[in-house]
Design a protein around this motif. Structure first.
Motif, PDB file in Angstrom:
ATOM      1  N   ALA A   1       0.795  -1.320   0.163  1.00 18.96           N
ATOM      2  CA  ALA A   1      -0.277   0.034  -0.010  1.00 18.96           C
ATOM      3  C   ALA A   1       1.029   1.238  -0.046  1.00 18.96           C
ATOM      4  CB  ALA A   1      -0.922   0.001   1.087  1.00 18.96           C
ATOM      5  N   PRO A   2       1.797   1.464   0.739  1.00 21.06           N
ATOM      6  CA  PRO A   2       2.499   2.671   0.812  1.00 21.06           C
ATOM      7  C   PRO A   2       3.141   2.904  -0.464  1.00 21.06           C
ATOM      8  CG  PRO A   2       2.977   1.356   2.691  1.00 21.06           C
ATOM      9  CD  PRO A   2       2.268   0.630   2.001  1.00 21.06           C
ATOM     10  N   LYS A   3       3.775   1.837  -1.204  1.00 23.63           N
ATOM     11  CA  LYS A   3       4.621   1.987  -2.422  1.00 23.63           C
ATOM     12  C   LYS A   3       3.480   2.584  -3.305  1.00 23.63           C
ATOM     13  CE  LYS A   3       8.114  -1.593  -1.726  1.00 23.63           C
ATOM     14  NZ  LYS A   3       8.494  -2.802  -2.281  1.00 23.63           N
ATOM     15  N   LYS A   4       2.134   2.008  -3.585  1.00 27.81           N
ATOM     16  CA  LYS A   4       1.224   2.579  -4.493  1.00 27.81           C
ATOM     17  C   LYS A   4       0.978   3.952  -4.086  1.00 27.81           C
ATOM     18  CE  LYS A   4      -1.094  -1.610  -6.088  1.00 27.81           C
ATOM     19  NZ  LYS A   4      -2.318  -2.359  -6.216  1.00 27.81           N
ATOM     20  N   ALA A   5       0.863   4.405  -2.802  1.00 33.10           N
ATOM     21  CA  ALA A   5       0.382   5.850  -2.406  1.00 33.10           C
ATOM     22  C   ALA A   5       1.351   6.595  -2.689  1.00 33.10           C
ATOM     23  CB  ALA A   5       0.116   5.763  -0.982  1.00 33.10           C
ATOM     24  N   SER A   6       2.982   6.153  -2.554  1.00 32.36           N
ATOM     25  CA  SER A   6       3.985   6.914  -2.792  1.00 32.36           C
ATOM     26  C   SER A   6       3.986   7.278  -4.557  1.00 32.36           C
ATOM     27  CB  SER A   6       5.315   6.544  -2.389  1.00 32.36           C
ATOM     28  OG  SER A   6       5.620   5.237  -2.912  1.00 32.36           O
ATOM     29  N   LYS A   7       3.794   6.315  -5.154  1.00 36.84           N
ATOM     30  CA  LYS A   7       3.814   6.252  -6.548  1.00 36.84           C
ATOM     31  C   LYS A   7       2.773   7.294  -6.858  1.00 36.84           C
ATOM     32  CE  LYS A   7       5.559   1.902  -8.103  1.00 36.84           C
ATOM     33  NZ  LYS A   7       5.215   0.755  -9.000  1.00 36.84           N
ATOM     34  N   LYS A   8       1.327   7.327  -6.573  1.00 38.60           N
ATOM     35  CA  LYS A   8       0.505   8.285  -6.873  1.00 38.60           C
ATOM     36  C   LYS A   8       1.056   9.592  -6.332  1.00 38.60           C
ATOM     37  CE  LYS A   8      -3.804   5.731  -6.730  1.00 38.60           C
ATOM     38  NZ  LYS A   8      -5.216   5.298  -6.117  1.00 38.60           N
ATOM     39  N   LYS A   9       1.438   9.748  -5.221  1.00 40.33           N
ATOM     40  CA  LYS A   9       1.989  11.179  -4.813  1.00 40.33           C
ATOM     41  C   LYS A   9       3.110  11.606  -5.876  1.00 40.33           C
ATOM     42  CE  LYS A   9       0.888  10.872   0.007  1.00 40.33           C
ATOM     43  NZ  LYS A   9       1.474  10.817   1.527  1.00 40.33           N
ATOM     44  N   ALA A  10       4.004  10.537  -6.131  1.00 40.11           N
ATOM     45  CA  ALA A  10       5.134  11.031  -7.064  1.00 40.11           C
ATOM     46  C   ALA A  10       4.426  11.581  -8.257  1.00 40.11           C
ATOM     47  CB  ALA A  10       5.699   9.929  -7.167  1.00 40.11           C
ATOM     48  N   LYS A  11       3.283  10.752  -8.987  1.00 37.95           N
ATOM     49  CA  LYS A  11       2.735  11.249 -10.303  1.00 37.95           C
ATOM     50  C   LYS A  11       2.079  12.533  -9.954  1.00 37.95           C
ATOM     51  CE  LYS A  11       1.582   7.139 -12.727  1.00 37.95           C
ATOM     52  NZ  LYS A  11       0.369   6.639 -13.489  1.00 37.95           N
TER      53      LYS A  11
END
Length: 94
Positions: free
Chosen positions: A45-55
Protein backbone atom coordinates in the motif's frame (compact mmCIF):
# COMPACT_ATOMS: atom_id res chain seq x y z
CA UNK A 1 -28.65 -55.57 16.50
CA UNK A 2 -26.73 -54.86 19.70
CA UNK A 3 -23.47 -55.53 17.89
CA UNK A 4 -24.24 -52.83 15.26
CA UNK A 5 -24.93 -50.08 17.77
CA UNK A 6 -21.38 -49.63 19.10
CA UNK A 7 -20.02 -49.56 15.53
CA UNK A 8 -22.44 -46.85 14.45
CA UNK A 9 -21.71 -44.86 17.59
CA UNK A 10 -18.00 -45.24 16.90
CA UNK A 11 -18.50 -44.15 13.33
CA UNK A 12 -20.53 -41.12 14.44
CA UNK A 13 -17.87 -40.17 16.99
CA UNK A 14 -15.14 -40.51 14.37
CA UNK A 15 -17.08 -38.40 11.87
CA UNK A 16 -17.90 -35.78 14.49
CA UNK A 17 -14.28 -35.53 15.62
CA UNK A 18 -13.11 -35.34 11.99
CA UNK A 19 -15.57 -32.51 11.30
CA UNK A 20 -14.40 -30.64 14.40
CA UNK A 21 -10.74 -31.04 13.47
CA UNK A 22 -11.40 -29.96 9.89
CA UNK A 23 -13.37 -26.94 11.11
CA UNK A 24 -10.58 -25.91 13.49
CA UNK A 25 -7.98 -26.34 10.76
CA UNK A 26 -10.02 -24.26 8.36
CA UNK A 27 -10.46 -21.50 10.93
CA UNK A 28 -6.74 -21.38 11.76
CA UNK A 29 -5.83 -21.44 8.07
CA UNK A 30 -8.22 -18.57 7.39
CA UNK A 31 -6.71 -16.57 10.25
CA UNK A 32 -3.19 -17.16 8.93
CA UNK A 33 -4.18 -16.15 5.42
CA UNK A 34 -5.84 -12.99 6.75
CA UNK A 35 -2.74 -12.11 8.74
CA UNK A 36 -0.46 -12.69 5.76
CA UNK A 37 -2.73 -10.63 3.52
CA UNK A 38 -2.60 -7.75 5.99
CA UNK A 39 1.21 -7.88 6.03
CA UNK A 40 1.37 -7.85 2.26
CA UNK A 41 -1.15 -5.02 2.08
CA UNK A 42 0.93 -2.96 4.50
CA UNK A 43 4.06 -3.50 2.41
CA UNK A 44 2.39 -2.83 -0.92
CA UNK A 45 0.00 0.00 0.00
CA UNK A 46 2.61 2.65 0.87
CA UNK A 47 4.43 2.04 -2.39
CA UNK A 48 1.28 2.53 -4.41
CA UNK A 49 0.44 5.64 -2.45
CA UNK A 50 3.94 7.03 -2.93
CA UNK A 51 3.72 6.33 -6.65
CA UNK A 52 0.45 8.22 -6.81
CA UNK A 53 1.96 11.07 -4.81
CA UNK A 54 4.99 11.08 -7.08
CA UNK A 55 2.76 11.25 -10.14
CA UNK A 56 0.79 14.12 -8.62
CA UNK A 57 3.99 15.91 -7.66
CA UNK A 58 5.36 15.44 -11.16
CA UNK A 59 2.17 16.84 -12.64
CA UNK A 60 2.26 19.80 -10.26
CA UNK A 61 5.92 20.52 -10.96
CA UNK A 62 5.38 20.29 -14.71
CA UNK A 63 2.42 22.64 -14.43
CA UNK A 64 4.48 25.05 -12.33
CA UNK A 65 7.34 24.84 -14.80
CA UNK A 66 4.97 25.50 -17.66
CA UNK A 67 3.51 28.51 -15.86
CA UNK A 68 7.00 29.84 -15.12
CA UNK A 69 8.14 29.45 -18.70
CA UNK A 70 5.00 31.15 -19.95
CA UNK A 71 5.57 34.02 -17.55
CA UNK A 72 9.23 34.30 -18.59
CA UNK A 73 8.42 34.34 -22.27
CA UNK A 74 5.69 36.89 -21.67
CA UNK A 75 8.13 39.09 -19.75
CA UNK A 76 10.77 38.74 -22.46
CA UNK A 77 8.25 39.54 -25.15
CA UNK A 78 7.04 42.57 -23.21
CA UNK A 79 10.62 43.79 -22.76
CA UNK A 80 11.39 43.31 -26.44
CA UNK A 81 8.28 45.18 -27.52
CA UNK A 82 9.08 47.94 -25.06
CA UNK A 83 12.63 48.22 -26.43
CA UNK A 84 11.38 48.25 -29.99
CA UNK A 85 8.85 50.92 -29.12
CA UNK A 86 11.55 53.01 -27.45
CA UNK A 87 13.81 52.65 -30.51
CA UNK A 88 11.00 53.68 -32.84
CA UNK A 89 10.34 56.75 -30.68
CA UNK A 90 14.02 57.70 -30.77
CA UNK A 91 14.11 57.29 -34.54
CA UNK A 92 10.93 59.28 -34.93
CA UNK A 93 12.37 62.17 -32.90
CA UNK A 94 15.50 62.33 -35.05
Amino acid sequence: MDDDKPITEQAMQTITSAVDVTKDAAVTAAKKVKKAAKKVAKKVAPKKASKKKAKKAAKKSSKKAAKKSVKKTAKKAAKKTAKKAAKKKKKAKR
